[in-house]
Motif scaffolding. Structure first.
Motif, PDB file in Angstrom:
ATOM      1  N   ALA A 178      81.508  57.781  54.568  1.00 48.87           N
ATOM      2  CA  ALA A 178      79.861  57.708  53.622  1.00 48.87           C
ATOM      3  C   ALA A 178      80.436  56.938  52.374  1.00 48.87           C
ATOM      4  O   ALA A 178      81.480  56.670  52.295  1.00 48.87           O
ATOM      5  N   GLU A 179      79.684  56.145  52.109  1.00 48.47           N
ATOM      6  CA  GLU A 179      79.770  55.362  50.674  1.00 48.47           C
ATOM      7  C   GLU A 179      78.804  56.457  49.892  1.00 48.47           C
ATOM      8  O   GLU A 179      77.620  56.072  50.102  1.00 48.47           O
ATOM      9  N   ARG A 180      79.120  55.717  48.768  1.00 51.77           N
ATOM     10  CA  ARG A 180      78.118  55.878  47.672  1.00 51.77           C
ATOM     11  C   ARG A 180      77.225  54.491  47.303  1.00 51.77           C
ATOM     12  O   ARG A 180      78.167  53.281  46.997  1.00 51.77           O
ATOM     13  N   VAL A 181      76.122  54.558  47.011  1.00 50.77           N
ATOM     14  CA  VAL A 181      75.495  53.314  47.314  1.00 50.77           C
ATOM     15  C   VAL A 181      74.666  53.823  45.841  1.00 50.77           C
ATOM     16  O   VAL A 181      73.553  54.779  45.304  1.00 50.77           O
ATOM     17  N   ALA A 182      74.963  52.204  44.857  1.00 55.91           N
ATOM     18  CA  ALA A 182      74.029  52.714  43.094  1.00 55.91           C
ATOM     19  C   ALA A 182      72.944  52.754  43.376  1.00 55.91           C
ATOM     20  O   ALA A 182      71.904  52.139  43.957  1.00 55.91           O
ATOM     21  N   ASP A 183      71.741  53.900  42.529  1.00 57.20           N
ATOM     22  CA  ASP A 183      70.652  53.717  42.597  1.00 57.20           C
ATOM     23  C   ASP A 183      70.078  52.714  41.482  1.00 57.20           C
ATOM     24  O   ASP A 183      70.098  53.076  40.186  1.00 57.20           O
ATOM     25  N   PRO A 184      69.406  51.733  41.828  1.00 61.51           N
ATOM     26  CA  PRO A 184      69.156  50.309  40.870  1.00 61.51           C
ATOM     27  C   PRO A 184      67.838  51.557  40.145  1.00 61.51           C
ATOM     28  O   PRO A 184      67.632  51.139  38.786  1.00 61.51           O
ATOM     29  N   HIS A 185      67.303  52.779  40.211  1.00 59.59           N
ATOM     30  CA  HIS A 185      66.435  53.561  39.234  1.00 59.59           C
ATOM     31  C   HIS A 185      66.737  54.445  38.071  1.00 59.59           C
ATOM     32  O   HIS A 185      66.309  54.381  37.219  1.00 59.59           O
TER      33      HIS A 185
END
Lengths: 142, 142
Positions: free
Chosen positions: A89-96
């Motif tokens: 799994a990887e972290r995906v930055a939340d743009p909001h």
DNA sequence: CCGATTATATCGTATTACGATATAATACAA
DNA sequence: TTGTATTATATCGTAATACGATATAATCGG
């Protein structure tokens, strides 16, 4: 409880509850073995399932993962670290909201989880009848 | 599985399984809280239930306890040590086989377990309908 | 724009289960 | 009977993982 008199417990009441717990333990032991046979610590398997099995509408974040696994947020952080190290799994930055990290499964994780889930659903289909019966005995007034 | 085609999994299949695991976690979390509120580590509560809820005919020994809790025998030894230190159980030498140690609950343990079991059976009666429904969804061909 | 809150992360520690191994009692074959 | 395998329990060192306390960064609310 078997007579719907919550104040008095019979030996049978203890036995039914003990048997129910034993059945739950057997299921989780099955699950643990299946995960480890796939090279996956059981809690990592649980995390993958929680991520994949989350309603698509809402984003799956570290915090939500903690809620679903009933673990503390910092424990979820550590668990996600291990998933990332394992390439699952990887972290995906939340743009909001840049505090939040959404979680995405790798193709490898999807494949593992697919076969694990098949096996689990089959096992549960086997176990379901006796579990349902135990639950209904717990509920029965006679 | 929802179409009885074990090869293909839908998003709903993952969600049902994830929800089932979540429900199980909630029950064990409830149980853990109840035990700790009574001053009992959860595994000690499980041990008391396993001892009390064992069919009266057979003797409950360290080894049988290990089987029922799905733990290794030496772990059961350590668990029984903790139960003994807490004044909840004691070893009773088996006259026919002096390797074996039967297990007996103290009055304190009986009282604790009685109230814990009442609370657990009530909780399960609440949970049973939704658990049964989840199990039946897992099984359903549609 | 600033204090409160929220989301995630870091670090040290405690619990507990297990592997490897030990000891004692029993079974059983010769 | 005796010797050996087996069974039941126990001891010890270690590893895994979850948490409390705390930190940092981003967002919210007035």
């Amino acid at each position: 409880m078997s007579e719907n008199q919550p104040e008095r417990l019979s030996q049978a009441d203890y036995e039914v509850l003990a048997n129910f717990r034993f059945a739950l333990r057997q299921f989780t032991a099955f699950s643990t073995r299946a995960a480890q046979a796939a090279g996956l610590p059981p809690q990592q398997h649980q995390a993958l399932l929680a991520i994949k099995g989350h309603a698509e509408a809402e984003a799956m974040t570290i915090g939500v993962l903690a809620e679903r696994l009933l673990i503390a947020p910092q424990t979820a952080t550590e668990l996600v670290n291990r998933l990332a190290e394992a390439g699952l799994a990887e972290r995906v930055a939340d743009p909001h909201d840049r505090r939040r990290h959404a979680l995405a499964l790798s193709a490898k994780a999807e494949a593992l989880l697919n076969s694990m889930t098949l096996v689990h659903l089959r096992e549960l289909q086997q176990l379901a009848p006796s579990l349902v019966e135990l639950l209904q005995v717990l509920d029965r007034a006679d």
